[in-house]
Design an enzyme around this catalytic site. Structure first.
Site, short mmCIF file in Angstrom:
data_model
loop_
_atom_site.label_atom_id
_atom_site.label_comp_id
_atom_site.label_asym_id
_atom_site.label_seq_id
_atom_site.Cartn_x
_atom_site.Cartn_y
_atom_site.Cartn_z
CG ASP A 1 71.07 9.33 62.03
OD1 ASP A 1 71.64 10.13 61.51
OD2 ASP A 1 70.47 9.50 63.06
C1 NOJ Z 1 72.69 12.45 63.09
C2 NOJ Z 1 71.27 12.87 63.66
O1 NOJ Z 1 70.91 11.83 64.39
C3 NOJ Z 1 70.23 13.05 62.46
O2 NOJ Z 1 69.09 13.27 63.00
C4 NOJ Z 1 70.75 14.00 61.72
O3 NOJ Z 1 69.63 14.23 60.46
C5 NOJ Z 1 72.13 13.45 60.84
N1 NOJ Z 1 72.99 13.18 61.71
C6 NOJ Z 1 72.60 14.35 59.83
O4 NOJ Z 1 73.03 15.65 60.33
#
Ligand code: NOJ
Length: 765
Positions: free
Chosen positions: A308
């Site tokens: 993430d």
């Molecule tokens: C953080 C989020 O937790 C995740 O779900 C998302 O896909 C990513 N950022 C990318 O934006």
């Protein structure tokens, strides 16, 4: 090494050999590298159609190019801290030191960047572009929590198909969806993005959405790679506070959180994203047990794991990695293949290799996983989007699909004296409340890109549905403000009408990532508005817009009917009107328990029994002194404009041998359902089971099957469920994953909510 010893002793007491697993726990204190056993790549997946080309390319790559493939940079900083990395991405693309970019879309924009990678870099390896397409790109569907309320996986599949087409034509190859974090936390804003509290329902939706995005062939112009996220247990955040600690037993990990990921992997999901939280003290990004032992080894998953946003680097903040280089080492060795936003692996990879802290074998394994997907997507043959074929907005057809989907997600919570549906020939209708004419219907994660397309408001929808009625509107109060000055006008408007539709709720920014509430009642002065409308004497119904369950307090029973409409998307107003006026008979059910008060959280239907379940006749039982027992509305609840009769479950056999189940035998459970009312409508036949005596205490009941059926008046049908070992058994604390099917009774309940009563017993011998 203390952790290791403690764990070994515990396991020895349980008689399970865990030598290999114990070593993975020893990471922080043990030798800082592959010597501790963590650098070993999982066994390679069986060679697929592209393997020869993958290996040939790998053979030509320098270490820098390999490390570059593991890097994903953010085009804009819209979805995480730290701002966009645009210039860095362009430079890295040209140098052949970049694998992927996120937060980018648009055929022209993606093509320009893709050209830098394909035409300027030494090996010309194309980039893969990822985006948070969560419930639509241009055509915003209802939020995923709402989709789960449809109890119709086809709703999720259609959203994914429409989204995939819109995204791929705009240069996006990869959607960071489906999110499948089971949660017991309505305070957590990300409950809006998932499918609620039930692992079975979530698993069915995760598989459906994966199929919808990916289809049969990822090279197709209307398909994208999906991403199962977030592995794992993110929904268990303490206090519902985003990113917070999760401490979870192995049995709960497997019985509650992992099932949906397994279902997505079985459905062929191309990628998996790690979660921000720790899992029992080990950050998910450094958790080899989850990312490698379970995902890649036990489940033979052949796709790749993306971190993430900054999740790798954040292991230093967790207090798990000593510094950024250590974070990169831990992540790669644990099983992260691509790093989003932070750059630890790409920056320190060479040094880590030199010092023997990561291995070439593991690096090659990660690169190969990424290259395989690029081949599967056909990016080597067709790296560019067709700029003339880009879908530039919702179409009539996609809007119709979104409208139908939204109407299927709505849950009729109450309906005193059959107040709903409203008659289209009603003379005067007042649409009251801060969301009555609001376009804030898209929900969280609809993306900044959708602003160009105005959602249909409830006022618009009501006017279309009842063209002969005199329709008036007053806002009364703001969605979250303190001012009550507008209430007087709203009351006057309601008084002058035959019926009032009061549209209240929470705005889209109150749910989603990092949007947690400690109080989940109606924000601002909205309860005061409802009380004033109740005093006006005009009959009224409430339409609730929310990204989570809300607590309702006293106003709930003042309304003649309450319709939970969630955040219904771009066609929300029309879909709400469809249900209010009965063009669509509501058939949605709650995918999550609605609590009476925040103090009851966590409250969920599939809980374990205490030794002293609540008993009003006995003080020494499990309860709150200041609150009625049980939820406001249970999981699976939802009314219809007609009535149904659901029969007791009928079992194909009353006894079965555990051994036969283990070998793959199944039983069939048949349930009949009849529409006993005066309208055609949909019912969700729900099948629950309980294992009343087990070596690990089992939930008081858990969903093991459901089917949404449409029936005309007086019509009946029989739905059939096939259940095997994985449905009847449960996972234990064994870290190597043991499914137990124990001898004894299994009770089945069929009905139209988690309170289902009709019961039959199966004996496992
Ligand atoms: C953080 C989020 O937790 C995740 O779900 C998302 O896909 C990513 N950022 C990318 O934006």
């Amino acid at each position: 090494m203390t952790d290791v010893r403690r764990r070994t002793v515990l396991a020895a007491a349980g008689g399970t050999a865990i030598a290999g697993k114990a070593a993975t726990i020893a990471r922080a204190q043990g030798p800082p590298g592959p010597a501790d056993g963590t650098g070993k790549p999982p066994p390679p997946p069986p060679p697929g159609p592209h393997e020869a080309r993958v290996q040939a390319l790998l053979g030509r790559m320098t270490v820098e190019e390999k490390l570059g493939q593991l890097q994903q940079l953010a085009w804009t900083g819209d979805t995480g801290p730290g701002g966009g990395q645009t210039a860095q991405a362009e430079k890295a693309a040209r140098a052949g030191r970049l694998g992927s970019v996120l937060n980018i879309y648009g055929a022209k924009t993606t093509n320009t960047l893709q050209r830098m990678a394909v035409e300027k870099s030494r090996l010309g390896i194309p980039l893969i572009f990822g985006l948070d397409v969560i419930h639509g790109l241009w055509t915003t569907f209802p939020i995923p929590l709402a989709q789960a309320a449809s109890f119709d996986p086809a709703v999720a599949e259609r959203d994914a198909e429409v989204s995939a087409k819109e995204a791929r034509s705009n240069g996006v190859h990869w959607a960071f969806s489906p999110m499948m974090d089971v949660t017991h936390e309505p305070r957590w804003g990300r409950i809006a993005e998932g499918n609620g509290e039930d692992p079975y329902l979530t698993a069915v939706f995760a598989a459906a959405k994966t199929r919808g995005y990916q289809g049969d062939d990822l090279r197709a112009k209307d398909r994208v790679a999906a991403c199962a996220k977030h592995l794992v247990a993110y929904g268990g955040a303490e206090g519902g506070r985003d990113y917070n600690t999760v401490d979870v037993s192995e049995a709960r990990l497997r019985n509650l959180y992992l099932g949906p990921f397994r279902a997505a992997v079985d459905a062929g999901v191309a990628t998996v994203m790690a979660s921000f939280n720790t899992v029992s003290g080990v950050p998910a990004h450094g958790n080899r047990h989850v990312l490698t032992s379970i995902l890649k080894e036990e489940w033979s998953y052949d796709g790749f794991v993306v971190s993430d946003y900054n999740g790798v680097q954040e292991m230093t903040v967790h207090g798990y990695a000593a510094d950024r280089a250590d974070a990169g080492r831990l992540a790669l060795n644990a099983g992260v293949d691509m790093e989003m936003a932070s750059t630890t692996i790409a920056e320190y990879g060479k040094r880590l290799l030199r010092n023997g802290q990561i291995t070439t074998a593991r690096l090659d394994d990660a690169v190969a996983r990424i290259l395989r997907l690029k081949f599967r997507l056909g990016l080597f043959a067709h790296p560019y989007a067709d700029e003339d074929a880009a879908v530039t907005g919702p179409t009539k057809a996609t809007r119709a699909t979104a409208r139908e989907a939204a109407a299927r997600t709505m849950v009729l919570l109450t309906n005193e004296k059959s107040t709903l549906p409203l008659d289209t020939s009603t003379g005067a209708i007042a649409v009251v409340g801060p969301f009555g004419d609001s376009t804030d219907l898209r929900g969280s994660w609809a993306g900044p890109w959708v602003k160009a397309f105005r959602p249909v408001t409830v006022l618009d929808g009501v006017k279309h549905a009842a063209p002969r009625a005199h329709v008036t509107h007053a806002k009364g109060v703001d969605a979250a403000g303190k001012d009550t000055g507008g209430i007087r006008k709203a009351v006057a408007v309601a008084r002058a009408a035959d019926v009032a539709i009061v549209v209240v709720g929470e705005g889209s920014t109150l749910s989603g990532e990092a949007s947690v509430r400690s109080d989940i009642s109606l924000p601002g002065q909205q309860e005061k508005l409802i009380a004033a409308i109740a005093d006006s004497g005009t009959p009224f119904v409430v339409v609730l817009l929310s990204g989570r369950p809300l607590t309702m307090g006293g106003w709930l029973h003042s309304a003649a009917a309450v319709l939970e409409a969630w955040h219904p998307g771009i066609e929300g107003g029309n879909a709400i009107a469809d249900v209010l006026f009965g063009t669509v008979n509501p058939g949605g059910k709650l995918p999550v328990t609605f609590p009476r008060a925040v103090g009851q959280i966590p409250i969920y239907y599939n809980h374990e029994n205490t030794g002293r379940p609540y008993d009003p006749a006995n003080h020494y039982t499990s309860k709150y002194l200041d609150l009625a027992n049980g939820p406001q509305f249970p999981f699976g609840h939802g009314l219809s404009y007609t009535t149904f009769d659901i029969g007791a479950p009928r079992l194909s056999v009353s006894r079965i041998r555990a051994e036969a189940l283990r070998k793959g035998d199944t039983i069939e459970v048949a349930v009949s359902v009849r529409n006993t009312g005066r309208r055609a409508g949909d019912e969700v036949v729900q099948l629950y089971l309980r294992d009343p005596v087990a070596s690990i205490v089992q939930p008081v009941r858990r969903l093991c099957g459901f089917r949404r059926v449409g029936l005309g008046t007086g019509k009946s049908t029989t739905v059939r469920f096939r259940l095997g070992a994985e449905d009847l058994g449960f996972w234990t604390h064994d870290p190597d994953g043991e499914l137990l099917v124990q001898k004894g009774e299994i009770q089945f309940y069929a009905g139209n909510s988690s309170l289902a009563k009709a019961e039959r017993t199966l004996t496992i011998t």
